[in-house]
Design an enzyme around this catalytic site. Sequence first.
Site, PDB file in Angstrom:
ATOM      1  N   TYR A 151       0.833  -1.209   0.000  1.00 58.66           N
ATOM      2  CA  TYR A 151       0.000   0.000   0.000  1.00 58.66           C
ATOM      3  C   TYR A 151       0.863   1.252   0.000  1.00 58.66           C
ATOM      4  O   TYR A 151       0.612   2.203  -0.756  1.00 58.66           O
ATOM      5  CB  TYR A 151      -0.897  -0.041   1.228  1.00 58.66           C
ATOM      6  CG  TYR A 151      -1.682   1.208   1.525  1.00 58.66           C
ATOM      7  CD1 TYR A 151      -2.827   1.527   0.816  1.00 58.66           C
ATOM      8  CD2 TYR A 151      -1.287   2.060   2.551  1.00 58.66           C
ATOM      9  CE1 TYR A 151      -3.564   2.661   1.107  1.00 58.66           C
ATOM     10  CE2 TYR A 151      -2.017   3.206   2.859  1.00 58.66           C
ATOM     11  CZ  TYR A 151      -3.147   3.503   2.135  1.00 58.66           C
ATOM     12  OH  TYR A 151      -3.871   4.632   2.431  1.00 58.66           O
ATOM     13  N   LYS A 155       1.056   4.334  -2.738  1.00 63.67           N
ATOM     14  CA  LYS A 155       0.839   5.728  -2.373  1.00 63.67           C
ATOM     15  C   LYS A 155       2.042   6.594  -2.732  1.00 63.67           C
ATOM     16  O   LYS A 155       1.885   7.736  -3.181  1.00 63.67           O
ATOM     17  CB  LYS A 155       0.521   5.830  -0.877  1.00 63.67           C
ATOM     18  CG  LYS A 155      -0.859   5.291  -0.509  1.00 63.67           C
ATOM     19  CD  LYS A 155      -1.962   6.077  -1.202  1.00 63.67           C
ATOM     20  CE  LYS A 155      -3.348   5.705  -0.730  1.00 63.67           C
ATOM     21  NZ  LYS A 155      -4.408   6.483  -1.409  1.00 63.67           N
TER      22      LYS A 155
END
Length: 263
Positions: A151, A155
């Site tokens: 994740y 990002k």
Amino acid sequence: MRRFEGRVALVTAGAQGIGAAVARRLADEGASVVVTDLQEEKVAEVAAGIGEQALGLRLDVTSRDDVDAAVAAAVDRFGRLDVVVNNAGGCIVTSVPEDATAEEWHRQLDLTLVGASRCIQAALPHLVRTRGNVVTISSVNGLAAFGNIEYSAAKAGQIAMTVNYAARYGELGVRFNIVAPGTIRTPNWDNQPGTLERFSKMYPLGRVGEPEDIAAAVAFLASDDAAWITGHTLPVEGGVLTGPRGEMNLTPSGSFKKEYPGL
């Protein structure tokens, strides 16, 4: 303020939490808003709550056909497109980093990073016409080590992508910026009682964020108040990037507390 009077915004993942707060904030400031999400019923409720200036649509950002259709619907309904808010994403890899499969990596990147890119690609011709802008919701995970490696990588990729889009399309008047939230009180935490209260102790400002904190930052960057800002990341994170409490000795000293007994 009516900074978005006559303008049209498309918000992804707008059925709840940050996306819903952003849609409401932009509408409150005069925008017509296309609110999109996989959750059709919830996104319809958000749009209905805003009123005639909103359109709720189902959108899967992993499908280019879906994205193209949503952008086309926005322009068909309201005649133009000025702002895209890339909010869709999420931490979908549950394996520990050493065990994450290539498929899990691809799913994470496709949703969070490539999904944002699809929305930019589909909207870009319209944003060039209106000299519009894109605000992407990234995360402090893209700026520092907070775990969730896949994740976090997605990002961080959003941030790098945004800088490059800003450099490439600035001469055409299109701006690209990032808001990087810390922990935000959203329904994603509803099944984890006590977690937000525990996390709040890590933040120098003493609380986790609210969706409205992020909506306010998005409204600023998307507005003409930020007309000379592009390619930047605005952390909205209660000071956690200065060093999380509980992990570093940042508690005010005893002498400071004597002067300010409320601490």
